[in-house]
Every structure is written in C-alpha cells, then in structure tokens.
Scaffold this active site. Sequence first.
Site, mmCIF file in Angstrom:
data_model
loop_
_atom_site.group_PDB
_atom_site.id
_atom_site.type_symbol
_atom_site.label_atom_id
_atom_site.label_comp_id
_atom_site.label_asym_id
_atom_site.label_seq_id
_atom_site.Cartn_x
_atom_site.Cartn_y
_atom_site.Cartn_z
ATOM 1 N N TYR A 20 0.824 -1.203 0.000
ATOM 2 C CA TYR A 20 0.000 0.000 0.000
ATOM 3 C C TYR A 20 0.864 1.262 0.000
ATOM 4 O O TYR A 20 0.757 2.096 -0.909
ATOM 5 C CB TYR A 20 -0.921 -0.010 1.220
ATOM 6 C CG TYR A 20 -1.890 1.143 1.288
ATOM 7 C CD1 TYR A 20 -3.019 1.170 0.476
ATOM 8 C CD2 TYR A 20 -1.686 2.195 2.164
ATOM 9 C CE1 TYR A 20 -3.915 2.230 0.542
ATOM 10 C CE2 TYR A 20 -2.584 3.250 2.235
ATOM 11 C CZ TYR A 20 -3.694 3.258 1.425
ATOM 12 O OH TYR A 20 -4.574 4.312 1.498
ATOM 13 N N ARG A 68 -3.245 9.446 15.700
ATOM 14 C CA ARG A 68 -3.778 9.668 14.355
ATOM 15 C C ARG A 68 -4.569 10.984 14.397
ATOM 16 O O ARG A 68 -5.002 11.432 15.460
ATOM 17 C CB ARG A 68 -4.737 8.544 13.923
ATOM 18 C CG ARG A 68 -4.104 7.187 13.702
ATOM 19 C CD ARG A 68 -3.169 7.158 12.507
ATOM 20 N NE ARG A 68 -2.689 5.808 12.207
ATOM 21 C CZ ARG A 68 -1.659 5.216 12.805
ATOM 22 N NH1 ARG A 68 -0.980 5.842 13.757
ATOM 23 N NH2 ARG A 68 -1.296 3.992 12.447
ATOM 24 N N GLN A 107 3.023 7.852 15.053
ATOM 25 C CA GLN A 107 2.379 9.169 15.143
ATOM 26 C C GLN A 107 2.058 9.677 13.741
ATOM 27 O O GLN A 107 2.760 9.367 12.776
ATOM 28 C CB GLN A 107 3.272 10.172 15.870
ATOM 29 C CG GLN A 107 4.686 10.229 15.336
ATOM 30 C CD GLN A 107 5.555 11.212 16.110
ATOM 31 O OE1 GLN A 107 5.151 11.728 17.146
ATOM 32 N NE2 GLN A 107 6.737 11.480 15.599
ATOM 33 N N ARG A 108 0.985 10.448 13.665
ATOM 34 C CA ARG A 108 0.606 10.983 12.360
ATOM 35 C C ARG A 108 -0.236 12.235 12.556
ATOM 36 O O ARG A 108 -1.265 12.198 13.249
ATOM 37 C CB ARG A 108 -0.214 9.927 11.638
ATOM 38 C CG ARG A 108 -0.112 10.026 10.157
ATOM 39 C CD ARG A 108 -1.030 9.045 9.532
ATOM 40 N NE ARG A 108 -0.434 7.800 9.152
ATOM 41 C CZ ARG A 108 -1.140 6.697 8.947
ATOM 42 N NH1 ARG A 108 -2.425 6.692 9.144
ATOM 43 N NH2 ARG A 108 -0.553 5.606 8.543
HETATM 44 N N1 NAD Z 1 -10.136 6.720 4.166
HETATM 45 C C1 NAD Z 1 -8.911 7.079 4.505
HETATM 46 O O1 NAD Z 1 -8.628 7.316 5.663
HETATM 47 C C2 NAD Z 1 -7.858 7.250 3.456
HETATM 48 C C3 NAD Z 1 -6.615 7.771 3.841
HETATM 49 C C4 NAD Z 1 -5.628 7.935 2.883
HETATM 50 C C5 NAD Z 1 -5.866 7.646 1.560
HETATM 51 N N2 NAD Z 1 -7.083 7.144 1.211
HETATM 52 C C6 NAD Z 1 -7.284 6.810 -0.202
HETATM 53 O O2 NAD Z 1 -8.562 7.244 -0.639
HETATM 54 C C7 NAD Z 1 -9.112 6.303 -1.571
HETATM 55 C C8 NAD Z 1 -10.494 5.874 -1.127
HETATM 56 O O3 NAD Z 1 -10.413 5.307 0.166
HETATM 57 P P1 NAD Z 1 -11.725 4.815 0.941
HETATM 58 O O4 NAD Z 1 -11.482 5.035 2.375
HETATM 59 O O5 NAD Z 1 -12.927 5.389 0.309
HETATM 60 O O6 NAD Z 1 -11.652 3.259 0.679
HETATM 61 P P2 NAD Z 1 -12.733 2.200 0.154
HETATM 62 O O7 NAD Z 1 -12.089 0.866 0.309
HETATM 63 O O8 NAD Z 1 -14.048 2.436 0.787
HETATM 64 O O9 NAD Z 1 -12.843 2.596 -1.385
HETATM 65 C C9 NAD Z 1 -11.997 2.110 -2.380
HETATM 66 C C10 NAD Z 1 -12.835 1.736 -3.594
HETATM 67 O O10 NAD Z 1 -11.971 1.273 -4.642
HETATM 68 C C11 NAD Z 1 -12.517 0.092 -5.208
HETATM 69 N N3 NAD Z 1 -11.410 -0.685 -5.781
HETATM 70 C C12 NAD Z 1 -10.373 -1.278 -5.127
HETATM 71 N N4 NAD Z 1 -9.555 -1.870 -6.012
HETATM 72 C C13 NAD Z 1 -10.064 -1.627 -7.253
HETATM 73 C C14 NAD Z 1 -9.670 -1.981 -8.557
HETATM 74 N N5 NAD Z 1 -8.556 -2.719 -8.785
HETATM 75 N N6 NAD Z 1 -10.438 -1.575 -9.596
HETATM 76 C C15 NAD Z 1 -11.565 -0.859 -9.399
HETATM 77 N N7 NAD Z 1 -11.996 -0.495 -8.172
HETATM 78 C C16 NAD Z 1 -11.244 -0.877 -7.111
HETATM 79 C C17 NAD Z 1 -13.200 -0.595 -4.032
HETATM 80 O O11 NAD Z 1 -14.158 -1.564 -4.416
HETATM 81 C C18 NAD Z 1 -13.818 0.599 -3.316
HETATM 82 O O12 NAD Z 1 -15.082 0.917 -3.825
HETATM 83 C C19 NAD Z 1 -8.088 5.177 -1.680
HETATM 84 O O13 NAD Z 1 -7.269 5.415 -2.811
HETATM 85 C C20 NAD Z 1 -7.262 5.313 -0.426
HETATM 86 O O14 NAD Z 1 -5.958 4.837 -0.596
HETATM 87 C C21 NAD Z 1 -8.081 6.939 2.111
HETATM 88 O O1 UGA Z 2 -4.327 8.087 6.791
HETATM 89 C C1 UGA Z 2 -3.797 7.286 6.066
HETATM 90 O O2 UGA Z 2 -2.968 7.605 5.245
HETATM 91 C C2 UGA Z 2 -4.125 5.827 6.189
HETATM 92 O O3 UGA Z 2 -4.962 5.692 7.298
HETATM 93 C C3 UGA Z 2 -5.428 4.411 7.568
HETATM 94 O O4 UGA Z 2 -4.366 3.570 8.052
HETATM 95 P P1 UGA Z 2 -4.180 3.444 9.638
HETATM 96 O O5 UGA Z 2 -3.926 4.773 10.255
HETATM 97 O O6 UGA Z 2 -3.195 2.386 9.966
HETATM 98 O O7 UGA Z 2 -5.651 3.027 10.026
HETATM 99 P P2 UGA Z 2 -6.381 2.185 11.107
HETATM 100 O O8 UGA Z 2 -6.439 0.743 10.748
HETATM 101 O O9 UGA Z 2 -7.667 2.887 11.333
HETATM 102 O O10 UGA Z 2 -5.463 2.275 12.404
HETATM 103 C C4 UGA Z 2 -5.260 3.481 13.116
HETATM 104 C C5 UGA Z 2 -4.678 3.150 14.489
HETATM 105 O O11 UGA Z 2 -5.685 2.534 15.254
HETATM 106 C C6 UGA Z 2 -5.205 1.346 15.851
HETATM 107 N N1 UGA Z 2 -6.368 0.427 15.977
HETATM 108 C C7 UGA Z 2 -6.993 -0.072 14.873
HETATM 109 C C8 UGA Z 2 -8.081 -0.879 15.008
HETATM 110 C C9 UGA Z 2 -8.549 -1.206 16.308
HETATM 111 O O12 UGA Z 2 -9.546 -1.944 16.519
HETATM 112 N N2 UGA Z 2 -7.901 -0.678 17.367
HETATM 113 C C10 UGA Z 2 -6.830 0.136 17.233
HETATM 114 O O13 UGA Z 2 -6.281 0.593 18.257
HETATM 115 C C11 UGA Z 2 -4.088 0.867 14.941
HETATM 116 O O14 UGA Z 2 -3.126 0.109 15.677
HETATM 117 C C12 UGA Z 2 -3.500 2.180 14.460
HETATM 118 O O15 UGA Z 2 -2.524 2.621 15.355
HETATM 119 C C13 UGA Z 2 -6.150 3.959 6.310
HETATM 120 O O16 UGA Z 2 -6.867 2.823 6.478
HETATM 121 C C14 UGA Z 2 -5.236 3.931 5.125
HETATM 122 O O17 UGA Z 2 -5.883 3.522 3.952
HETATM 123 C C15 UGA Z 2 -4.828 5.361 4.948
HETATM 124 O O18 UGA Z 2 -4.012 5.501 3.846
#
Ligand code: NAD
Ligand code: UGA
Length: 343
Positions: free
Chosen positions: A173, A239, A302-303
């Site tokens: 990823y 986060r 941290q983020r």
């Molecule tokens: N939600 C977050 O916190 C977060 C943080 C950082 C980046 N992003 C980015 O934002 C975008 C959307 O994230 P989200 O939270 O809505 O996730 P999500 O999983 O809900 O949405 C992703 C969508 O992409 C589709 N998809 C996955 N692989 C595919 C493929 N090969 N072809 C066509 N469709 C495909 C899935 O079916 C889904 O509908 C992603 O690119 C993710 O990396 C999200």
């Molecule tokens: O902001 C981003 O860039 C990324 O944020 C998330 O990644 P992450 O922060 O690891 O997301 P979570 O799975 O929600 O975890 C956040 C924190 O919560 C903790 N966590 C998760 C799940 C849980 O049940 N309990 C818990 O303490 C994890 O250890 C982690 O430290 C997203 O899912 C990624 O797609 C995205 O790109």
Amino acid sequence: MASNGNNHVSTKPPPEPSPLRKAKFFQANMRILVTGGAGFIGSHLVDKLMQNEKNEVIVVDNYFTGSKDNLKQWIGHPRFELIRHDVTEPLLVEVDQIYHLACPASPIFYKYNPVKTIKTNVIGTLNMLGLAKRTGARILLTSTSEVYGDPLMHPQDETYWGNVNPIGVRSCYDEGKRVAETLMFDYHRQHGIEIRIARIFNTYGPRMNIDDGRVVSNFIAQAIRDEPLTVQLPGTQTRSFCYVSDMVDGLIRLMEGDNTGPINIGNPGEFTMLELAENVKELINPDVKIITVENTPDDPRQRKPDITKAKELLGWEPKVKLRDGLPLMEEDFRGRLGISRKK
Ligand SMILES: NC(=O)c1ccc[n+]([C@@H]2O[C@H](COP(=O)([O-])OP(=O)(O)OC[C@H]3O[C@@H](n4cnc5c(N)ncnc54)[C@H](O)[C@@H]3O)[C@@H](O)[C@H]2O)c1
Ligand SMILES: O=C(O)[C@H]1O[C@H](OP(=O)(O)OP(=O)(O)OC[C@H]2O[C@@H](n3ccc(=O)[nH]c3=O)[C@H](O)[C@@H]2O)[C@H](O)[C@@H](O)[C@@H]1O
C-alpha cells in the site's frame, strides 16, 4: 500550467482533448470519472459532484471494498453511469477529469491480497494516466499519509520524504502509493498531463464498512454492539481524523485549483488511540469496556498533517471536529446495524 516548485514543472503543454469529448450523452460542461466511486470517500465525492447540474459522473469500481448500495440514489439518473471494471485493465471512456481513488484503503483489506493491491496502485494508476494522456483529462490521485511511513518528522509536511519499510506487510500500500505518485509526476513532466496529488490523512464518516477494521469504524461498531473497544498496543500511537465532508471539499478544491500538489488533506487534531476510545465511550456507550490487544507490524507511531499548504493554496481547512463527527457516524451505523440507542 500548474507548478509545485522548479523540480516539478512540466515543460510540455497538456495534450489536446479527444474530439470524442464532445460526444456527450447529456449536455454537461464536465464529464468526470471517479474510480473507486462505490467506496467510502468516492461515494461522498460522487454525491457532491452530482449536485452540480453541469457535471456528468461515471463511476468505475470492482466492488472489492465498495458497494452499489453507496450509490443507490444515483443509479438510473441521466447524468450518472456505473461501470463494473477493474482499473488494472485498460479503460476506454471520454472524460474531462479523473478522480482516481480505486484502491482498498483499510489495512486488513489491502493486506488480504498484497500483490493485487500493488497492481492496483501501479498498473491501475498507469492505466488512468494513459486515459488522461489520450483524452487530455486532468487527473487527481488520492495518495496517503502512509507515504510518510513511520514518520521521523512531526507534524508531517509535504517536503518530508518519509520513513517507509520497502519489504513490510504494509509496503504493497505505502510503496504502491509512492510509485503511483512517481508515475503521476513522470507523466506530468514527460507528457504534460495535468496532475493533482492529495495526501489524505485518516478519514471517517457514514458509509464506512462496518467491519472494515479501521479504528473509528471498529470502535463505533463495538460501542453500539456493547463489545469492548479494542485498543491496539501501545495505545499511545496517534492519528488525526478528518470528517468525510471536509475531505470531499478539499479534493474538489485541489482538482479545481492550479496546484499539482502533493498537498496534505487532513485534520490536524491529533489523538492517541486511547483518547479516541475514551471519546467514543463517553459519546456513544459509557458502559462499554476498553481493552488492549496486540498490534500489527509497522504500525506508524504518530501521524498529524501540516496543512499550511492546503490553507494557503486551496483556502481549505477542516470544519468538523471529531466530537461532532462521531455522532453523525454513530447514527449511520445504528441505522445499518438496526440497533437503537438505549433509553
Ligand atoms: N479513508 C482514509 O482514511 C484514506 C486515507 C488515505 C488515503 N485514502 C485513499 O482514498 C481512496 C479511497 O479510500 P476509501 O477510504 O474510500 O476506501 P474504500 O475501500 O471504501 O474505497 C476504495 C474503492 O476502490 C474500489 N477498488 C479497489 N480496487 C479496485 C480496482 N482494482 N479496480 C476498481 N476499483 C477498485 C473498491 O471496491 C472501493 O469501492 C483510496 O485510494 C485510499 O488509498 C483513504
Ligand atoms: O491516513 C492514512 O494515510 C491511512 O490511514 C489508515 O491507516 P491506519 O492509520 O493504519 O488506520 P487504522 O487501521 O484505522 O489504524 C489506526 C490506528 O488505530 C489502531 N487500531 C486499529 C483498530 C482497532 O480496533 N484498534 C486500534 O487501536 C491501529 O493500531 C493504528 O494505530 C487507512 O486505512 C489507510 O488507507 C490510509 O491511507
């Protein structure tokens, strides 16, 4: 031409749009493709884009983590089209803008088939850039704060190159998104493609998959189901959580503005996972227990985004505070789980 400092400026003019661009199925000014539009952020973005009567929206999605349910209000609308398609395969459509979101985002889903995740990031982004090149469309990539890895700089600004494990379980990823960013800039410099890169920080809100595994959806579902909130150790990791309407606003401003990015889009309010659990407990279910459980490898400690660039260049900053956003998500989860609040 958009610029992002001297290193990044393309010397080429953007390609001419295809003559087929005029062959519209509805008389709109802008035909917009949203990849991953059946997912969480994508479907909210579609809602906002569809509010503008001058937009036609085409969604492509393979439904790996998304669902048609998220788009049900638009299916059958004359300005909307939904295509089951995997972005790792080429796509031939005529569009003016591409929001490229397709990629599983929850760590449990992107780690489920890591080879597919990296193919989606690399081949999927190449295909969408090829489409942008052929049609002259502007393309926005939803990159991630995970490009900063386990950051040694805090808060993270866009000049930081990151601290990423290239061979870890999250690499499909985070390294995948880093290559996607590289491809975006190479197409920009080599072919003059108009690009935009958003580095999204943790986003939450209604329509997240209930058993998606991300922390906010986990804690809210657990609180509603009367199950203990599972704080992964050490619990002091932080986060910054952005409500989805703020995120969509930021993405559209970035697409419409003059800057290539990368630009951080996120809420700088920073919480430890223990603090998040305490907030969810207080707001949603004061009787619920908080327990600690094992964490997964390479979890960033941290983020927090530095959003100076988004403020200055996009005039954007988040409006919804965590304590206001959590109840909105609770309402959506209760509706879908069929569990009402205890009196
Ligand atoms: N939600 C977050 O916190 C977060 C943080 C950082 C980046 N992003 C980015 O934002 C975008 C959307 O994230 P989200 O939270 O809505 O996730 P999500 O999983 O809900 O949405 C992703 C969508 O992409 C589709 N998809 C996955 N692989 C595919 C493929 N090969 N072809 C066509 N469709 C495909 C899935 O079916 C889904 O509908 C992603 O690119 C993710 O990396 C999200
Ligand atoms: O902001 C981003 O860039 C990324 O944020 C998330 O990644 P992450 O922060 O690891 O997301 P979570 O799975 O929600 O975890 C956040 C924190 O919560 C903790 N966590 C998760 C799940 C849980 O049940 N309990 C818990 O303490 C994890 O250890 C982690 O430290 C997203 O899912 C990624 O797609 C995205 O790109």
